[in-house]
Design a protein around this motif. Structure first.
Motif, short mmCIF file in Angstrom:
data_model
loop_
_atom_site.label_atom_id
_atom_site.label_comp_id
_atom_site.label_asym_id
_atom_site.label_seq_id
_atom_site.Cartn_x
_atom_site.Cartn_y
_atom_site.Cartn_z
N ASN A 30 0.87 -1.18 0.00
CA ASN A 30 0.00 0.00 0.00
C ASN A 30 0.90 1.22 0.00
OD1 ASN A 30 -2.69 -1.09 0.21
ND2 ASN A 30 -2.12 -1.75 2.25
N ASN A 31 0.90 1.96 -1.11
CA ASN A 31 1.71 3.16 -1.23
C ASN A 31 0.83 4.39 -1.33
OD1 ASN A 31 4.06 1.65 -1.35
ND2 ASN A 31 4.13 1.62 -3.57
N THR A 32 1.28 5.48 -0.74
CA THR A 32 0.65 6.78 -0.89
C THR A 32 1.73 7.78 -1.25
OG1 THR A 32 -0.99 6.23 0.79
CG2 THR A 32 -0.76 8.55 0.22
N TYR A 33 1.55 8.45 -2.40
CA TYR A 33 2.49 9.47 -2.85
C TYR A 33 1.84 10.83 -2.64
CZ TYR A 33 4.51 5.47 -5.28
OH TYR A 33 5.05 4.25 -5.58
N SER A 34 2.52 11.73 -1.99
CA SER A 34 2.01 13.08 -1.77
C SER A 34 2.54 14.00 -2.85
CB SER A 34 2.45 13.60 -0.40
OG SER A 34 1.98 12.75 0.61
N THR A 35 1.64 14.72 -3.49
CA THR A 35 2.03 15.71 -4.49
C THR A 35 1.56 17.08 -4.00
OG1 THR A 35 -0.01 15.53 -5.76
CG2 THR A 35 1.77 13.98 -6.31
N ASN A 87 -3.08 13.35 -2.95
CA ASN A 87 -2.41 12.12 -2.55
C ASN A 87 -2.79 11.02 -3.54
OD1 ASN A 87 -1.16 13.17 -0.30
ND2 ASN A 87 -2.82 12.61 1.08
N VAL A 88 -1.81 10.36 -4.10
CA VAL A 88 -2.05 9.28 -5.04
C VAL A 88 -1.79 7.96 -4.31
CG1 VAL A 88 -1.33 8.22 -7.21
CG2 VAL A 88 -1.31 10.72 -6.97
N LYS A 89 -2.81 7.09 -4.31
CA LYS A 89 -2.68 5.80 -3.63
C LYS A 89 -2.54 4.69 -4.65
CE LYS A 89 -5.08 7.30 0.45
NZ LYS A 89 -5.98 6.99 1.52
N LYS A 90 -1.66 3.76 -4.33
CA LYS A 90 -1.44 2.60 -5.19
C LYS A 90 -1.33 1.37 -4.30
CE LYS A 90 1.59 0.92 -8.84
NZ LYS A 90 2.84 1.15 -9.57
N SER A 91 -2.15 0.37 -4.59
CA SER A 91 -2.16 -0.87 -3.80
C SER A 91 -2.04 -2.05 -4.75
CB SER A 91 -3.46 -0.93 -3.01
OG SER A 91 -3.49 -2.09 -2.22
N PHE A 92 -1.13 -2.99 -4.45
CA PHE A 92 -0.94 -4.13 -5.34
C PHE A 92 -0.26 -5.28 -4.60
CE2 PHE A 92 2.78 -1.45 -5.68
CZ PHE A 92 3.85 -2.34 -5.72
#
Length: 175
Positions: A116-121, A125-130
């Motif tokens: 579970n990743n969250t990138y802050s711009t 916030n962009v979330k990516k789960s895989f």
């Protein structure tokens, strides 16, 4: 003729089967299950300039004999780069070890982790789960309970993989 063959088989076959029962049983059958289990794993902590990486990875193996072991492990990692990146990784692995000689260890490991990743711009916030699957073939130098070596992920895909490289060094410690 059949009677003679049966008599010869009975006379010469019986002593061998009786002697075979006199052999001492292998260690795996004489000791308790827990005498063959070893626990170990890894703990990692890295920090600096707004970055933190904490990893806990316990594992256990069962030694069938001096050559073969199988085991399982768990993994949890928390990574954070202040104002940019946040990640939680949790999963497990299955491990097979082969020690052809006392100093060498060959390994095969299947790892499955959920990321579970969250990138802050600046805007959102962009979330990516895989899920990430790795199949590692490894080799290392072993001294007592410690093995130092490297492993290669044969399923590595640089566009989809959690890690930046297919090759990973390792240190295994089991007590």
């Amino acid at each position: 003729m059949l009677a003679k063959s049966m008599l010869l088989l009975l006379l010469f076959g019986t002593p061998f089967s009786i002697l075979a029962q006199d052999k001492p049983m292998p260690k795996a059958y004489t000791d308790s299950f827990w005498d063959h289990v070893q626990f170990g794993g890894g703990i990692g902590l890295s920090s600096g300039n707004g970055y933190t990486d904490i990893t806990i990875a316990p594992s256990a193996i069962y030694n069938f004999n001096d050559y073969f072991s199988v085991g399982t492990g768990l993994q949890y990692s928390r990574l954070k780069q202040k104002n940019y990146y946040n990640s939680n990784i949790i999963g497990g692995s299955l491990l097979g070890l082969f020690n052809p000689i006392e100093e060498a260890q060959i390994s095969l490991e299947l790892e499955e982790v959920h990321v579970n990743n969250t990138y802050s711009t600046f805007y959102d916030n962009v979330k990516k789960s895989f899920w990430n699957t790795g199949l590692y073939i490894g080799a290392g130098y072993r001294s007592d309970n410690i093995t130092v070596g490297g492993r290669l992920n044969v399923l590595f895909d640089k566009n989809k993989d959690l890690y930046g490289s297919a090759f990973m060094p390792f240190i295994r410690v089991y007590f």
